[in-house]
Design a protein around this motif. Structure first.
Motif, PDB file in Angstrom:
ATOM      1  N   LYS A 345       0.821  -1.218   0.000  1.00  0.00           N
ATOM      2  CA  LYS A 345       0.000   0.000   0.000  1.00  0.00           C
ATOM      3  C   LYS A 345       0.854   1.267   0.000  1.00  0.00           C
ATOM      4  N   ASP A 346       2.084   1.200   0.562  1.00  0.00           N
ATOM      5  CA  ASP A 346       2.952   2.381   0.563  1.00  0.00           C
ATOM      6  C   ASP A 346       3.354   2.770  -0.858  1.00  0.00           C
ATOM      7  N   LEU A 347       3.626   1.768  -1.694  1.00  0.00           N
ATOM      8  CA  LEU A 347       3.973   2.055  -3.087  1.00  0.00           C
ATOM      9  C   LEU A 347       2.796   2.693  -3.816  1.00  0.00           C
ATOM     10  N   PHE A 348       1.599   2.250  -3.470  1.00  0.00           N
ATOM     11  CA  PHE A 348       0.396   2.819  -4.079  1.00  0.00           C
ATOM     12  C   PHE A 348       0.193   4.266  -3.627  1.00  0.00           C
ATOM     13  N   GLU A 349       0.332   4.498  -2.335  1.00  0.00           N
ATOM     14  CA  GLU A 349       0.073   5.834  -1.790  1.00  0.00           C
ATOM     15  C   GLU A 349       1.154   6.841  -2.180  1.00  0.00           C
ATOM     16  N   LYS A 350       2.397   6.362  -2.342  1.00  0.00           N
ATOM     17  CA  LYS A 350       3.505   7.268  -2.659  1.00  0.00           C
ATOM     18  C   LYS A 350       3.924   7.193  -4.126  1.00  0.00           C
ATOM     19  N   PHE A 351       3.087   6.596  -4.952  1.00  0.00           N
ATOM     20  CA  PHE A 351       3.433   6.382  -6.360  1.00  0.00           C
ATOM     21  C   PHE A 351       3.758   7.697  -7.069  1.00  0.00           C
ATOM     22  N   SER A 352       4.839   7.679  -7.842  1.00  0.00           N
ATOM     23  CA  SER A 352       5.220   8.839  -8.653  1.00  0.00           C
ATOM     24  C   SER A 352       5.111   8.503 -10.144  1.00  0.00           C
ATOM     25  N   TYR A 353       5.823   7.468 -10.568  1.00  0.00           N
ATOM     26  CA  TYR A 353       5.753   7.006 -11.957  1.00  0.00           C
ATOM     27  C   TYR A 353       6.304   5.586 -12.011  1.00  0.00           C
ATOM     28  N   ALA A 354       6.219   4.983 -13.176  1.00  0.00           N
ATOM     29  CA  ALA A 354       6.758   3.632 -13.348  1.00  0.00           C
ATOM     30  C   ALA A 354       7.503   3.544 -14.670  1.00  0.00           C
ATOM     31  N   ARG A 355       8.399   2.578 -14.737  1.00  0.00           N
ATOM     32  CA  ARG A 355       9.039   2.235 -16.009  1.00  0.00           C
ATOM     33  C   ARG A 355       8.600   0.813 -16.361  1.00  0.00           C
ATOM     34  N   VAL A 356       8.310   0.620 -17.640  1.00  0.00           N
ATOM     35  CA  VAL A 356       7.752  -0.664 -18.071  1.00  0.00           C
ATOM     36  C   VAL A 356       8.534  -1.205 -19.258  1.00  0.00           C
ATOM     37  N   TRP A 357       8.809  -2.503 -19.202  1.00  0.00           N
ATOM     38  CA  TRP A 357       9.397  -3.235 -20.316  1.00  0.00           C
ATOM     39  C   TRP A 357       8.387  -4.296 -20.742  1.00  0.00           C
ATOM     40  N   GLY A 358       8.071  -4.358 -22.010  1.00  0.00           N
ATOM     41  CA  GLY A 358       7.131  -5.378 -22.455  1.00  0.00           C
ATOM     42  C   GLY A 358       6.236  -4.900 -23.579  1.00  0.00           C
ATOM     43  N   SER A 359       5.216  -5.687 -23.882  1.00  0.00           N
ATOM     44  CA  SER A 359       4.373  -5.431 -25.055  1.00  0.00           C
ATOM     45  C   SER A 359       3.422  -4.255 -24.888  1.00  0.00           C
ATOM     46  N   SER A 360       3.262  -3.750 -23.666  1.00  0.00           N
ATOM     47  CA  SER A 360       2.322  -2.643 -23.461  1.00  0.00           C
ATOM     48  C   SER A 360       2.943  -1.274 -23.728  1.00  0.00           C
ATOM     49  N   VAL A 361       4.250  -1.242 -23.991  1.00  0.00           N
ATOM     50  CA  VAL A 361       4.921   0.044 -24.215  1.00  0.00           C
ATOM     51  C   VAL A 361       5.609   0.059 -25.581  1.00  0.00           C
ATOM     52  N   LYS A 362       5.938   1.259 -26.038  1.00  0.00           N
ATOM     53  CA  LYS A 362       6.536   1.422 -27.365  1.00  0.00           C
ATOM     54  C   LYS A 362       8.024   1.102 -27.374  1.00  0.00           C
ATOM     55  N   PHE A 363       8.693   1.306 -26.237  1.00  0.00           N
ATOM     56  CA  PHE A 363      10.118   1.002 -26.173  1.00  0.00           C
ATOM     57  C   PHE A 363      10.466   0.552 -24.756  1.00  0.00           C
ATOM     58  N   PRO A 364      11.518  -0.242 -24.585  1.00  0.00           N
ATOM     59  CA  PRO A 364      11.875  -0.778 -23.271  1.00  0.00           C
ATOM     60  C   PRO A 364      12.175   0.324 -22.260  1.00  0.00           C
ATOM     61  N   GLY A 365      11.629   0.146 -21.057  1.00  0.00           N
ATOM     62  CA  GLY A 365      11.889   1.095 -19.985  1.00  0.00           C
ATOM     63  C   GLY A 365      11.111   2.381 -20.105  1.00  0.00           C
ATOM     64  N   GLN A 366      10.043   2.372 -20.892  1.00  0.00           N
ATOM     65  CA  GLN A 366       9.257   3.594 -21.083  1.00  0.00           C
ATOM     66  C   GLN A 366       8.657   4.061 -19.759  1.00  0.00           C
ATOM     67  N   ARG A 367       8.718   5.363 -19.538  1.00  0.00           N
ATOM     68  CA  ARG A 367       8.132   5.948 -18.326  1.00  0.00           C
ATOM     69  C   ARG A 367       6.629   6.121 -18.539  1.00  0.00           C
ATOM     70  N   VAL A 368       5.837   5.662 -17.561  1.00  0.00           N
ATOM     71  CA  VAL A 368       4.376   5.717 -17.689  1.00  0.00           C
ATOM     72  C   VAL A 368       3.755   6.196 -16.382  1.00  0.00           C
ATOM     73  N   GLY A 369       2.500   6.599 -16.474  1.00  0.00           N
ATOM     74  CA  GLY A 369       1.749   7.013 -15.296  1.00  0.00           C
ATOM     75  C   GLY A 369       0.968   5.860 -14.689  1.00  0.00           C
ATOM     76  N   GLY A 370       0.254   6.166 -13.636  1.00  0.00           N
ATOM     77  CA  GLY A 370      -0.459   5.131 -12.897  1.00  0.00           C
ATOM     78  C   GLY A 370      -1.601   4.494 -13.643  1.00  0.00           C
ATOM     79  N   ASP A 371      -2.158   5.191 -14.653  1.00  0.00           N
ATOM     80  CA  ASP A 371      -3.305   4.644 -15.376  1.00  0.00           C
ATOM     81  C   ASP A 371      -2.897   3.801 -16.583  1.00  0.00           C
ATOM     82  N   HIS A 372      -1.604   3.583 -16.760  1.00  0.00           N
ATOM     83  CA  HIS A 372      -1.132   2.757 -17.878  1.00  0.00           C
ATOM     84  C   HIS A 372      -1.571   1.309 -17.680  1.00  0.00           C
ATOM     85  N   VAL A 373      -2.197   0.726 -18.700  1.00  0.00           N
ATOM     86  CA  VAL A 373      -2.682  -0.656 -18.627  1.00  0.00           C
ATOM     87  C   VAL A 373      -1.553  -1.614 -18.997  1.00  0.00           C
TER      88      VAL A 373
END
Length: 386
Positions: A345-373
């Motif tokens: 819950k601390d990660l949820f409450e203090k969330f700033s941004y995330a980096r994602v690697w995988g098929s949901s992003v355009k390039f590896p390590g893309q920075r995304v917001g909390g609403d990114h599916v």
């Protein structure tokens, strides 16, 4: 559906919902039914009330037979793994043999009908996750309280495997089981929409929508208040109108993703009946012919479960570390914030941004917001506010 019930009937139904013991509930339902006008518009309601009264009478009698006033035991299995899936069917359909073939379960297999008296659990490996398979005791025709325990087990699960015996009339067996489930509020076809009402003791009426509410929130509040419900969480799934809200007061409706296994397929002289069943059953429900003797079909059960359960595997990693070997398992459509909440819950409450690697992003390590599916197989790195 029910409309224009007199105030006296609504008051008696409120009394039923507040009742604590089976005896109190039965008396309140009898009083409620006496105030319900008898016409075509209330046929389903009257049928539900009489069915519920019969169940309560049976529960009362069972408690008397057991010689105590305590509640009857129920079938309950604590969830483990990526999802809990219940095997359901008639006796001698081969549920135990399937469970033994797929998992590490210590299963008693016998020619004697109704050998399985309690739920039996085993874990089915699929790639890097495991499904918890639970063999339910067999459905008993006109089984009353016994079948209610089986239904309780099913309602607590994430999905169902219906096991049919290839030596029987497949369409007839499927219809009987699916009707049994539907009569107890379990739908194996995704309904247009339904509502779940969770009563509380404070907070007023709150609506949580996972779909579309086709009336105003004030309409919902007014309806529930007329039944003397002033504190509740109303969960909306699919398209729901005010009649669906009212129906949910009387009927506990729940949808369960379902897989159908036609067992003992090695004994079938022709596969025509299997093809007929596949054409008969709604396309959203997959059908697999299996044999615990030849092992046919057993190897694809895991992948079919993964598909129908609509889940995704997410691999988390700290900002300076490697991805976890074991994934988080979330529902398809989950967001980065859902990932953060699942970790802590601390990660949820203090969330700033995330980096994602995988098929949901355009390039590896893309920075995304909390609403990114996120999508299956994504690696997610959560970064918090400093």
């Amino acid at each position: 559906m029910v409309t224009n019930l007199p105030a006296e009937a609504r008051a008696k139904f409120a009394k039923y919902m507040d009742a604590k013991t089976p005896e109190e509930k039965l008396k309140a339902l009898e009083e409620f039914l006496s105030y319900v006008p008898k016409h075509k518009g209330t046929e389903n309601l009257v049928r539900w009330a009489r069915k519920r009264m019969a169940e309560l009478r049976e529960e009362i009698e069972e408690r008397k037979r057991k010689g105590g006033s305590g509640g009857t035991y129920s079938f309950f299995v604590e969830k483990e793994g990526a999802a809990q899936v219940v095997l359901v069917g008639y006796t001698k359909s081969g549920k135990s043999s399937i469970l033994k073939s797929l998992t590490n379960a210590n299963v008693e297999i016998s020619e004697i009908p109704y050998t399985t008296k309690y739920p039996v659990v085993g874990m089915l490996p699929y790639e890097d996750i495991q499904f918890q398979l639970v063999e339910a005791p067999s459905i008993i025709p006109h089984g009353g309280g016994w079948n209610n325990k089986v239904i309780g087990l099913i309602k607590n699960s994430d999905g169902i495997i219906i096991v049919l015996d290839a030596s029987k009339n497949l369409i007839e067996e499927f219809n009987n089981i699916s009707m049994f489930l539907k009569d107890h509020g379990v739908y194996i076809e995704r309904p247009r929409g339904y509502a779940v009402i969770e009563r509380g003791y404070s907070g007023g009426i709150r609506i949580v929508s996972y779909g579309v509410l086709k009336c105003t929130e004030n309409d919902v509040i007014k309806l529930l208040n007329s039944y003397r419900i002033y504190n509740a969480i109303v969960k909306i799934y699919g398209e729901v109108d005010i009649d669906d809200i009212e129906r949910s007061l009387f009927e506990s409706i729940i949808y369960k993703p379902t897989l159908v296994l036609v067992n003992k397929i090695d004994l079938m002289k022709s596969r025509e009946e299997l093809k007929e069943l596949m054409n008969y059953i709604p396309k959203e429900i997959p059908v697999i012919g299996v044999s615990t003797v030849t092992k046919e079909g057993l190897n694809i059960i895991g992948s079919e479960l993964f598909r129908i359960l609509n889940i995704v595997r997410i691999y988390t990693k700290p900002p300076t570390g490697k991805p976890a070997e074991k994934p988080l398992v979330l529902k398809k459509g989950a967001t980065v914030l859902d990932v953060a909440k699942a970790i802590h819950k601390d990660l949820f409450e203090k969330f700033s941004y995330a980096r994602v690697w995988g098929s949901s992003v355009k390039f590896p390590g893309q920075r995304v917001g909390g609403d990114h599916v996120v999508e299956d197989g994504d690696i997610v790195e959560i970064n918090i506010k400093k």
